[in-house]
Structure formats: structure tokens, C-alpha cells
Design a protein around this motif. Structure first.
Motif, PDB file in Angstrom:
ATOM      1  N   PRO A 343       8.338  38.476  -1.712  1.00  8.89           N
ATOM      2  CA  PRO A 343       7.520  38.760  -2.629  1.00  8.89           C
ATOM      3  C   PRO A 343       8.274  38.519  -4.065  1.00  8.89           C
ATOM      4  CG  PRO A 343       8.354  40.849  -1.779  1.00  8.89           C
ATOM      5  CD  PRO A 343       8.680  39.597  -0.695  1.00  8.89           C
ATOM      6  N   SER A 344       8.069  37.798  -4.899  1.00  8.36           N
ATOM      7  CA  SER A 344       8.750  37.605  -6.222  1.00  8.36           C
ATOM      8  C   SER A 344       8.588  39.003  -7.039  1.00  8.36           C
ATOM      9  CB  SER A 344       8.061  36.672  -6.806  1.00  8.36           C
ATOM     10  OG  SER A 344       6.936  36.838  -7.076  1.00  8.36           O
ATOM     11  N   ASP A 345       7.663  39.608  -6.878  1.00 11.41           N
ATOM     12  CA  ASP A 345       7.538  40.832  -7.853  1.00 11.41           C
ATOM     13  C   ASP A 345       7.044  42.110  -7.222  1.00 11.41           C
ATOM     14  OD1 ASP A 345       5.415  41.616 -10.593  1.00 11.41           O
ATOM     15  OD2 ASP A 345       7.327  42.693  -9.941  1.00 11.41           O
ATOM     16  N   PRO A 346       7.962  42.549  -5.945  1.00  9.75           N
ATOM     17  CA  PRO A 346       7.543  43.609  -5.155  1.00  9.75           C
ATOM     18  C   PRO A 346       7.026  44.822  -5.699  1.00  9.75           C
ATOM     19  CG  PRO A 346       9.779  43.294  -5.060  1.00  9.75           C
ATOM     20  CD  PRO A 346       9.356  42.425  -6.013  1.00  9.75           C
ATOM     21  N   TYR A 347       7.442  45.314  -6.900  1.00  8.37           N
ATOM     22  CA  TYR A 347       7.015  46.555  -7.439  1.00  8.37           C
ATOM     23  C   TYR A 347       6.016  46.262  -8.618  1.00  8.37           C
ATOM     24  CZ  TYR A 347      11.385  47.420  -5.130  1.00  8.37           C
ATOM     25  OH  TYR A 347      12.183  47.448  -3.765  1.00  8.37           O
ATOM     26  N   ALA A 349       2.525  46.153 -10.394  1.00  5.40           N
ATOM     27  CA  ALA A 349       0.978  46.723 -10.166  1.00  5.40           C
ATOM     28  C   ALA A 349       0.190  45.692  -9.722  1.00  5.40           C
ATOM     29  CB  ALA A 349       0.735  47.740 -11.187  1.00  5.40           C
ATOM     30  N   ILE A 403       1.934  44.917   0.935  1.00  6.02           N
ATOM     31  CA  ILE A 403       2.903  45.649  -0.172  1.00  6.02           C
ATOM     32  C   ILE A 403       2.467  47.000  -0.405  1.00  6.02           C
ATOM     33  CG2 ILE A 403       3.571  45.745  -2.684  1.00  6.02           C
ATOM     34  CD1 ILE A 403       4.609  42.916  -1.992  1.00  6.02           C
TER      35      ILE A 403
END
Lengths: 581, 189
Positions: A343-347, A349, A403
Motif C-alpha cells: 500500500p502506498s498510503d496505508p494510513y 482514511a 487495511i
């Protein structure tokens, strides 16, 4: 008859056995075979450094040339094992330095390695050849300098994904001028710049160099110089793959890559400038392995690259590839065996890319040899999982990370039990499975019923009751490693299946509902298990017995309780149970 | 005596426990034994954080969801290698700005400007001065000041020679030069 062959003949035959399983089986036939085998075993694998002690190993196998040791449990990768837990290499090296002067290979995973250990290695083993440190920590570049300076016959130095305290890049310059034996160098995890001229000279004088994985600090303009000196390279990892667009840099790169007729594997690609990707196109037809997990490049550029690689077997990539890119992958790369999508942007929203369950379904349909999957995504459905299972019954490893914890089937809002159930039912050779999403005890019933070849299972935020754990422990015949976090599993299933734990390498349970009392009981019942309670709140007997422990790590061992425990780890053993009750 | 020591729950120590965080928010570890319904996990926690934030509390909840330790299961080694680029994208590109003669330095975020003209307007505003017209031949005409910057190699360069994007990535700090030193830079000589 056991005496029909002389020892020498048996030894000769045993030399053909490379698998540990086979050798272990051979050693159980009779006492004389045990004796012969132990004297001729050269390679040992220790899956858990605390399952056995260096002394026991050395006593049994007196003439070893290659050692592979694993330390911390897998969940240490995600910061679930507190700092200082253990897995120290030093005691092993100090014992082996005395008993295995001809040791050639040391391969480690998740161990704490100090500069002292590295120095001891470099000075104790005269014919030392291979050092692989995978996900290790505790050492600095000074330790590497000792290895470089003293290991005259070094072939392989692979730092995989270790956390090294990077004091400077000077360590590389410690390889002596007459050192020419290097075959493999992986320094991709290091931050500091090494002396480029030292690197160039090293590469020039090592004609057998097959693997070179550079670190981010090596700029793209310098790559051609290295590639020209090592046209025999099979595996290559770039540094930062970016520069302002200049035709001379580009054409040098094209030329240098074309000279490498044996390249099969590429990695690196930090900070990629897409315009430089085509420089590799003329080696792509031979590429079988591509690691683009640091390449923050958009789907169209990724597709263009992948479409040049018809022989691709292994792809690691960011979710920038999106469903569209995975569709292209499935049509161009029919030989694909392993896919990992990170994932490039795991956090974040909200999803930042258009990657859904569809991408994985498409790959499972289009790539007949696909056997190993690691996939991060934000939505999943039972229908998709069932399709994947039906498309790819030859899956061996299936690790899915949705996720959002406990995310249900996004179409029906039901749990994903039937989807994962289909996976274990159809994929009869499945050896490794990681679950995620909303799951009830039912999924564990399916797993216990069908997953007979499953060796490793990872569970998080799943299940309703002890029944779930019971299904797994009682049904999964081949289970070796079980790791669980944040599940409502408690005492009953654990105690009822205590004997099972001796057939496994280890069990990890954190943020579950296993009480201190149950841990004590387990330790008492099973003397050949180390039942370790890891609790940073303080001694477990300062709390009621019914209080759940923070973390529990249970593993079989012939070495007894650890002697190097930190103050937040307690081993439940017979004596402790009697003392504290 | 240990026997007398009550359970934590009886004394309700949690209520008097000192913690960082908004009042009313729970710790985000999923210790509950119940299967969480979607509303509880997704909206319950998130809405709580959002509504508290709207209440104007200074300690606003982070824009992304409350993070659970070790989830998603990604190695910090990998995160450092990929995420570091991202955080730069999110937190802006702040550079120091010094002006000859000023008692202290300022900091500006280059990311918020679309180009040189916006940057100059901001600098003129910040330091109460005029920068003048840029010309390739003569630097900045019509003013006592010239904007200069230190690039990646440590060299002092005149602002405006290279395209804006390239300037943004190579500028490490800004320096507004004054007087003869300034005009000397732009001279054709």
C-alpha cells in the motif's frame, strides 16, 4: 539389515541428502545411523534459536560448515515484540568459534547481531564465505568493516532488510586490494554513501560478482560505470533512480544495460523518474524478478515496463499499479508465480488509488502458475475470494491484508468466512495463510477441516470465541507456526490442545484473552514447552490470575527456560507454578 | 497484603487515570470480545474523533484514523523507505529565509507558491521591501535587494534563472541580499 553396509558407504549415501527433514528421518532409523548421520551433517537449520542451545547443537553435530538461525517471532516485524526481548547472536558465535573453526556460512533472520559478534566472526573462521543478515539489528557499519577487512574468502555479504546503525560508508573501503572472491553484495538497506571509487574498484576486481544491490545513495549517473565493469551480473539493484532528464545519462544507461546479457533480477528504484525506466527495456525480456516496491510511479509507466517482461516470475509492486495495471500484468506475464502488492498510503482514511479486489481476481484468472500472493487492499468480497480460489487451486501462499480491521464483504456486509473457506477448500497445497477482514469462528471451522497442509497461519481481529482457536489447533495437522493478535481466544482452547503445541515450532498470542493462570497451568503441564509471558505492565502475579496477559509466546524446546530474559518476560515452568500459587 | 488489593475494575482506576487524549475517547486496541458491527468500528470511533475535533478542541485528532500498533502489518524498514517521500509531500517544503541586517530569520513553505511572482510577493510582504524586475542579463533591476538561494551543492545562486520546479527541489535556503553585494551578483561582468 542395519549392518549390511559399511559406515563409509552409508556416509556417502547420506551426503546426497540435503533436506533437513530427510536427514532427521535417517537419524531416527537406528543408533548407528544416528551416529553416522550426525558426523556427516554439514548444514544445520535452527528455526527458533531458543529451541536448542549452542552446546547441544555442537555436541550432536561436530563438523558443521553452514548454519542458519532464526530468532524473534514474525510479529516482531510489526513492532509487537518489545525491544530487548532477546535473540542474541553472540552466545552462538562464541560457542561456534571454538568448535567450528571451518565454518563457512552464517545465515540469520531476526536476530540481534552486535559489532562484537561480527568482529568475532571475521577473526574466528578462516574460510568464512557467506554472511546473510535478514531483518537483523544491533550492529553498525563498523561491524561490516571488520567483515570486509578480515574475511579473505568472502563470497556473499547480504544485509537484506536489516536495521544497521550507519556511521559512515567507509566500511566498503576495508575490502583489501587483493580481495577478489565476491559473488554477492546486497547493501540496499544502508543509508550512507560509500566511496564510489572503492566500489568501482571492488566490482572491477571481482569477476564472479553475480549479485549487486546498491543503496539509495548511489546516483543513477554512476550506474553505467558499474554495469560496464560487471556485465556478468545476474541480479542488480539500483540506487535512487532519478536525475534531471539528460540524453547523455539516458543513452549511457541504455548502453550499459545492453551489455548485461545475464540480468534476471532488478530492484532498487527509489525516487523513480519515469523517463528513465525505458533505459532498461532491452534487458526486460530476460527479467524474471522485479522489485518495484519503492517505485512511486503511476500505473501507465508501470504497465509499460511490465509489458516488456514476458518472462516475469516474481513481481513486488506498490498499489499504484491499480486494477488496470494488474489486468495488463495478467495478460503479459503468463509465467508469474509470485505477486506482492504493497500500500502506498496505508494510513490514509480514503483510498488514494484505484486498486480493489478485482485486480487480484484478474491476476488469479490470467496467471496459471501463480502460487504466492501478498496483497494489501481496502475492500474484499466473498465472491472475489471464491473466484480466486476456483481460478487458482495451486496457491501455496495466500496473504491478504484488508487495511481496515474487521472489514466485512463490502457488497453484502457479511463476514468473509465463506470466501476464505473457499480458499482453503480449493487450494489443497496451501502452506501459508494470513487472514483479515470480518471473520467469525466459522472461518476457523473451514480452516480446521480443509487446510491440512497449512504450516503457518496469521490471524488478527478475528473470531468470536475459543471455538475458533480450537478448530485450528485440533484440525490443522501440518501447523507449525500460529500467530494471533487481538482475538477473543482464551484459556479453554489453549489448554485443551496443549499437546498440539509440542508438534509446532511456536505459538504467538497478543491482546487476546489468555489468563495468567492458564499460562501457569500450561507451563506446568508441558515441561518441554517454554511458555513465555511478555508483559510490560509489570510482574503478572501483581495482578489477579484471571487477568489476561499482554503477550504470550509458546515454543517447544530442549534447552529449558531462557537464561537471557529481560525483566518483562516470565517463563511459566513447574517451579514457578508451585512457587507462586 | 496482596489479597486485599482490589481488581482494577472495582476501583475504577481508569476513570482517574491520567492519559493523553480527548475526553471520552477509548484506547484503540480491540480488546472487546464481541464481533464489532461495522458501525461500531468504522463510524463509532471515527465520528467520535471528528465531533470532538469540531468542538474546537486544540488537540485535534489526526486526519487519518487512530493508528493501531503494528497494523497494517508493514515493516518499519519498508515504511521508512517509501513513506519518507510521502511525508515530505504532506508536510511542505520549508526553507529558512534570511535578510541581510535583519535580527532573525523567517521560514516559508515553497510548496504553497505557484511560481516566482507569488514567492516574491510573499517575501516583499514579509520583509517590507521591493524586489524589482528580473532580467537574465542584469539580475534584479530597480531595487536594492536581490533574492538569492543556497542550492544542494552549497553554492549561492540568483533566484529566477531556472524553472520553478527545479528551483523548488534544489533550494535549501533563501537569502535576501542587500546593497552593493546584491547588485554585484546580477552584473553581466
Amino acid at each position: 539389515m542395519a549392518y549390511s553396509f559399511p559406515e563409509e558407504v552409508l556416509e556417502y549415501v547420506f551426503a546426497f541428502l540435503s533436506s533437513d527433514k530427510d536427514r532427521n528421518a535417517v537419524s531416527l532409523v537406528c543408533k548407528s545411523w544416528y551416529e553416522i548421520e550426525r558426523w556427516c551433517r554439514r548444514r544445520i537449520f535452527i528455526g527458533n534459536c531458543y529451541a536448542v542451545s549452542p552446546q547441544i547443537v555442537i555436541r550432536r553435530f561436530p563438523e558443521v560448515s553452514a548454519v542458519k538461525i532464526k530468532g524473534k517471532p514474525h510479529f516482531a516485524d510489526f513492532n509487537l515484540v518489545p525491544e530487548g526481548w532477546g535473540a542474541y547472536l553472540y552466545p552462538w558465535i562464541s560457542a561456534m568459534a571454538r568448535s567450528y573453526p571451518w565454518l563457512e556460512e552464517i545465515k540469520l533472520k531476526r536476530m540481534v547481531v552486535t559489532d562484537e559478534s561480527l568482529e568475532l566472526i571475521s577473526k574466528s573462521f578462516k574460510n568464512f564465505k557467506v554472511l546473510v543478515l535478514s531483518s537483523c539489528e544491533g550492529f553498525t557499519t563498523d561491524g561490516l568493516a571488520s567483515i570486509a577487512a578480515n574475511c579473505r574468502n568472502l563470497r556473499e555479504l547480504d544485509l537484506k532488510e536489516s536495521e544497521v546503525e550507519d556511521l559512515s560508508g567507509h566500511w566498503l573501503s576495508h575490502f583489501p586490494d587483493n580481495f577478489t572472491s565476491l559473488v554477492s553484495l546486497n547493501m540496499s538497506c544502508l543509508g550512507s554513501e560509500v566511496s564510489f571509487s572503492a566500489l568501482e574498484r571492488l566490482v572491477s576486481r571481482c569477476p564472479n560478482l553475480k549479485t549487486l544491490r546498491l543503496n539509495r545513495a548511489v546516483p543513477i549517473e554512476k550506474l553505467p560505470s558499474l554495469l560496464r565493469r560487471a556485465p556478468q551480473l545476474v541480479e542488480f539493484g539500483t540506487g535512487a533512480y532519478s536525475a534531471e532528464i539528460r540524453t547523455d545519462i539516458f543513452s549511457n544507461l541504455v548502453e550499459a544495460f545492453s551489455g548485461c546479457k545475464h540480468l534476471k533480477s532488478l530492484s532498487g528504484f527509489w525516487d523513480v523518474v519515469p523517463a528513465y525506466l525505458p533505459a532498461m527495456y532491452n534487458v526486460c525480456s530476460r527479467i524474471t524478478s522485479l522489485n518495484l516496491s519503492y517505485a512511486t510511479v503511476q500505473s501507465p509507466d508501470l504497465v509499460e515496463l511490465i509489458s516488456q517482461c514476458p518472462n516475469l516470475k516474481c513481481l513486488w509492486v506498490l498499489d499504484y499499479i491499480e486494477d488496470a495495471g494488474l489486468k495488463a500484468l495478467s495478460s503479459y506475464c503468463k509465467d508469474l508465480q509470485e505477486l506482492r502488492v504493497f500500500p502506498s498510503d496505508p494510513y490514509g482514511a480514503e483510498p488514494n488509488v484505484s486498486l480493489t479486489e478485482q485486480g487480484l481476481v484478474t491476476v488469479s484468472a490470467g496467471c496459471p502458475k501463480l502460487q504466492s500472493v501478498l496483497y494489501f487492499c481496502r475492500q474484499m468480497s466473498n465472491a472475489a475470494l471464491i473466484a480466486i480460489a476456483r481460478n487458482r487451486p495451486n496457491l501455496i501462499r495466500f496473504r491478504l491484508c484488508i487495511i481496515e480491521p474487521q472489514a466485512p464483504d463490502y457488497l453484502t456486509l457479511e463476514p468473509l468466512d465463506t470466501g476464505f473457506g473457499a480458499i482453503v477448500e480449493h487450494c489443497k497445497q496451501l502452506r501459508r495463510l494470513s487472514l483479515s477482514g470480518l471473520l467469525t469462528d466459522r472461518v476457523f471451522e473451514y480452516i480446521g477441516t480443509h487446510a491440512k497442509k497449512l504450516e503457518m497461519l496469521s490471524i488478527a481481529f478475528a473470531g468470536d470465541s475459543d471455538l475458533g482457536l480450537h478448530y485450528v489447533l485440533s484440525g490443522c495437522e501440518s501447523l507449525r507456526k500460529l500467530e494471533i493478535r487481538d482475538c477473543p481466544f482464551g484459556d479453554k482452547a489453549l489448554l485443551a490442545n496443549a499437546a498440539k503445541l509440542e508438534t509446532m515450532r511456536s505459538l504467538w498470542m497478543s491482546s487476546c484473552s489468555v489468563s495468567y493462570g492458564a499460562c501457569k497451568l500450561l507451563g506446568q503441564k508441558m515441561p518441554r514447552l517454554n511458555v513465555e509471558v511478555i508483559d510490560e505492565r509489570g510482574p503478572p502475579d501483581s495482578r489477579p490470575e484471571t487477568c489476561p496477559v499482554e503477550k504470550l509466546y509458546v515454543y517447544r524446546t530442549v534447552a529449558g527456560p531462557r537464561v537471557d530474559k529481560p525483566d518483562f518476560v516470565w517463563t511459566m515452568d513447574e517451579d514457578a507454578a508451585l512457587r507462586l500459587s | 497484603m496482596e489479597g486485599v488489593m482490589s481488581h482494577e475494575s472495582d476501583l475504577n482506576l481508569k476513570a482517574t487515570e491520567l492519559r493523553l487524549g480527548l475526553p471520552g475517547t477509548e484506547e484503540s486496541t480491540a480488546k472487546n470480545n464481541k464481533r464489532a458491527s461495522p458501525e461500531l468500528v468504522d463510524d463509532g470511533q471515527l465520528f467520535k474523533l471528528e465531533s470532538d475535533a469540531k468542538a474546537g478542541d486544540r488537540e485535534t485528532a489526526p486526519a487519518s484514523k487512530a493508528q493501531i500498533v503494528g497494523w497494517p502489518p508493514l515493516r518499519s524498514y519498508w515504511k521508512n523507505n517509501v513513506q519518507s517521500k510521502k511525508t515530505e509531500a504532506e508536510t511542505g517544503n520549508y526553507v529558512k529565509v534570511s535578510m541581510d541586517g535583519a535580527p532573525y530569520l523567517r521560514k516559508i513553505d515553497l510548496k504553497i507558491y505557484m511560481g516566482y511572482s507569488e514567492l516574491f510577493k510573499a517575501l516583499e510582504n514579509m520583509f517590507q521591501l521591493t524586489i524589482g524586475e528580473y532580467s537574465e542579463r542584469e539580475g534584479y533591476k530597480g531595487s536594492d535587494y536581490a533574492p538569492a538561494y543556497e542550492d544542494k551543492d552549497g553554492d549561492l545562486m540568483l533566484v529566477g534563472d531556472v524553472p520553478w520546479e527545479m528551483f523548488m527541489s534544489s533550494c535549501k535556503r533563501l537569502r535576501i541580499m542587500k546593497g552593493s553585494e546584491a547588485t554585484g551578483l546580477g552584473c553581466g561582468a
